[in-house]
Design a protein around this motif. Structure first.
Motif, PDB file in Angstrom:
ATOM      1  N   ASP A 179     -10.218  14.102   2.413  1.00  0.00           N
ATOM      2  CA  ASP A 179     -10.439  12.928   1.575  1.00  0.00           C
ATOM      3  C   ASP A 179     -11.670  12.145   2.021  1.00  0.00           C
ATOM      4  OD1 ASP A 179      -9.383  11.041  -0.534  1.00  0.00           O
ATOM      5  OD2 ASP A 179      -9.386   9.692   1.194  1.00  0.00           O
ATOM      6  N   MET A 180     -11.878  12.011   3.332  1.00  0.00           N
ATOM      7  CA  MET A 180     -13.027  11.245   3.831  1.00  0.00           C
ATOM      8  C   MET A 180     -14.343  11.942   3.497  1.00  0.00           C
ATOM      9  SD  MET A 180     -11.671   9.758   7.508  1.00  0.00           S
ATOM     10  CE  MET A 180     -13.013   8.576   7.687  1.00  0.00           C
ATOM     11  N   VAL A 181     -14.355  13.267   3.553  1.00  0.00           N
ATOM     12  CA  VAL A 181     -15.565  13.993   3.175  1.00  0.00           C
ATOM     13  C   VAL A 181     -15.803  13.870   1.677  1.00  0.00           C
ATOM     14  CG1 VAL A 181     -16.700  16.237   3.104  1.00  0.00           C
ATOM     15  CG2 VAL A 181     -15.336  15.607   5.098  1.00  0.00           C
TER      16      VAL A 181
ATOM     17  N   SER B 270     -18.307  19.721   3.982  1.00  0.00           N
ATOM     18  CA  SER B 270     -19.348  18.779   3.584  1.00  0.00           C
ATOM     19  C   SER B 270     -19.348  18.703   2.053  1.00  0.00           C
ATOM     20  CB  SER B 270     -20.722  19.224   4.105  1.00  0.00           C
ATOM     21  OG  SER B 270     -21.054  20.501   3.591  1.00  0.00           O
ATOM     22  N   PRO B 271     -19.897  17.627   1.472  1.00  0.00           N
ATOM     23  CA  PRO B 271     -19.950  17.528   0.013  1.00  0.00           C
ATOM     24  C   PRO B 271     -20.771  18.668  -0.583  1.00  0.00           C
ATOM     25  CG  PRO B 271     -20.377  15.400   1.029  1.00  0.00           C
ATOM     26  CD  PRO B 271     -20.408  16.408   2.126  1.00  0.00           C
ATOM     27  N   ALA B 272     -20.240  19.337  -1.569  1.00  0.00           N
ATOM     28  CA  ALA B 272     -20.932  20.474  -2.186  1.00  0.00           C
ATOM     29  C   ALA B 272     -22.218  20.017  -2.869  1.00  0.00           C
ATOM     30  CB  ALA B 272     -20.020  21.152  -3.195  1.00  0.00           C
ATOM     31  N   GLY B 273     -23.294  20.779  -2.651  1.00  0.00           N
ATOM     32  CA  GLY B 273     -24.556  20.507  -3.321  1.00  0.00           C
ATOM     33  C   GLY B 273     -25.310  19.308  -2.813  1.00  0.00           C
ATOM     34  N   GLN B 274     -24.916  18.762  -1.671  1.00  0.00           N
ATOM     35  CA  GLN B 274     -25.590  17.575  -1.140  1.00  0.00           C
ATOM     36  C   GLN B 274     -26.324  17.917   0.149  1.00  0.00           C
ATOM     37  OE1 GLN B 274     -23.551  13.751  -1.339  1.00  0.00           O
ATOM     38  NE2 GLN B 274     -24.077  13.378   0.796  1.00  0.00           N
TER      39      GLN B 274
END
Length: 302
Positions: free
Chosen positions: A134-136, A271-275
C-alpha cells in the motif's frame, strides 16, 4: 527575465562600469548592452542611466539589486543541491520492508549502502506485507521489499530470491532431532501463527487448503518475535519464512525444513510501475541485488 540578463545587470550594478562587467562576464559590449536592454524591456522601464562618462542606477534598478542577488544565489544553490543528489552526495530515501526481512536481512543491506553512500539519509518503515504494498502504491515510499503481489496491481516487482517456509519447534521437542518435517507431523502439536491479515498467515492457509489440510491455530500474535518466544517456551510449534531462521534461533526455537507440501514465495523489490526511480533508490536496488543470495535455502540447525 533570464538568468543571463540578471547576471549582466548585477555585474554592471556592482561595478558601475560596462567595461569591467564585460571583463567579468567574458562578454562583448554589444552582447552586454543587448542583455540589459532585453531585461529593461521585459520589466517595462529603465534600470540604468548610462552616459559617455558614467553609469548609475535608477530607483527601480536599486530595488532590483537585492532581488537579483537573492534569485541568483537561490539558482546557484539549487544547481549545487541537484548536482549533489545526482552524484549521491546528498539525498533521502524512504523504503518499506516486511518484518521478516527488516529484522533479518535488511541491516546488512543498509550497512553496505551506508559504506558506499554515507550522506544519503534512509528512512525504513517496518510494516506488514500488505502495508508495504500500500505504501508503494500510494508513493509514500520509493521502494518496498515484500512477497510478490498479485498481478495487475500497478506495481513493478523485481525478484531477489525465493523464500521457503520452515518449521519452528521447541528445542526439547521430539521433532527437534528430525532432518526434515512433513506438515502432517508438524500439525500434530498446537500451532502458533501470526494474526490476520498477515501475508504469512494467508499464504499458509491458502497453500495448505489446496492440499486439503486445515490450519489448526491454538495461539496467534501480531509479532514474529512473540511467535518465536512462545514456541521456544514450549507452547507449540509454528512455520515462518526461512528469512526468520536466525531470529527464531536467537529466540530459542529450532528451525527445520518443511515438506509435503513445500510452501515458497518470491521476495523482491516493489516500485511504482512505469515511474523513474531517484538515483538513491536505483543505488539501493543495485545493492539489494548484489548483497542478497538468489535463493533462500535452509539446512537443519547445527
Amino acid at each position: 527575465m533570464t538568468l543571463k540578463q540578471l547576471r549582466a545587470f548585477l555585474a554592471v550594478a556592482q561595478t558601475l562600469s560596462f567595461t569591467q562587467a564585460c571583463e567579468h562576464l567574458h562578454l562583448s559590449q554589444p552582447a552586454l548592452s543587448l542583455a540589459i536592454k532585453g531585461l529593461e524591456e521585459s520589466l517595462g522601464g529603465r534600470l540604468l542611466i548610462r552616459t559617455t562618462r558614467s553609469v548609475r542606477l535608477t530607483p527601480e534598478g536599486e530595488s532590483l539589486v537585492p532581488l537579483a542577488k537573492r534569485l541568483l544565489a537561490d539558482w546557484d544553490n539549487a544547481e549545487e543541491v541537484m548536482r549533489q543528489r545526482f552524484t549521491l552526495q546528498l539525498g533521502r530515501l524512504a523504503l518499506a520492508a516486511m518484518p521478516s526481512f527488516a529484522c533479518n536481512q535488511l541491516p546488512a543491506v543498509l550497512m553496505a549502502f551506508r559504506r558506499q553512500h554515507p550522506r544519503i539519509e534512509v528512512t525504513v518503515h517496518d510494516v506488514i506485507n500488505e502495508q508495504v504494498i500500500d505504501m508503494v502504491r500510494r508513493q509514500r515510499v520509493e521502494l518496498g521489499i515484500a512477497f510478490e503481489p498479485a498481478a495487475g496491481d500497478g506495481l513493478a516487482f523485481t525478484p531477489l530470491f525465493e523464500d521457503r517456509f520452515v518449521a519452528v519447534v521447541p528445542p526439547d521437542s521430539p521433532l527437534a532431532d528430525a532432518t526434515t518435517l512433513r506438515w502432517a507431523e508438524l500439525l500434530r502439536d498446537d500451532f502458533i501463527t501470526l494474526q490476520r491479515p498477515s501475508m504469512v498467515r494467508l499464504l499458509l492457509e491458502q497453500e495448505l487448503a489446496e492440499q486439503g489440510i486445515e490450519l489448526p491455530v491454538a495461539f496467534e500474535s501480531h509479532q514474529l518475535a512473540t511467535v518465536g518466544r512462545m514456541v521456544a517456551s514450549g507452547l507449540g510449534v509454528s512455520a515462518v519464512p526461512a528469512l526468520c531462521r536466525q531470529q527464531m534461533h536467537e529466540l530459542g526455537g529450532r528451525c527445520l525444513p518443511l515438506t509435503e507440501p513445500i510452501i515458497a514465495r518470491p521476495v523482491g523489490v516493489l516500485s511504482p510501475a512505469g515511474q523513474e526511480l531517484s538515483v538513491a533508490a536505483q543505488a539501493m536496488q543495485e545493492i539489494l541485488a548484489a548483497t542478497l543470495v538468489p535463493t533462500a535455502t535452509l539446512e537443519t540447525d547445527a
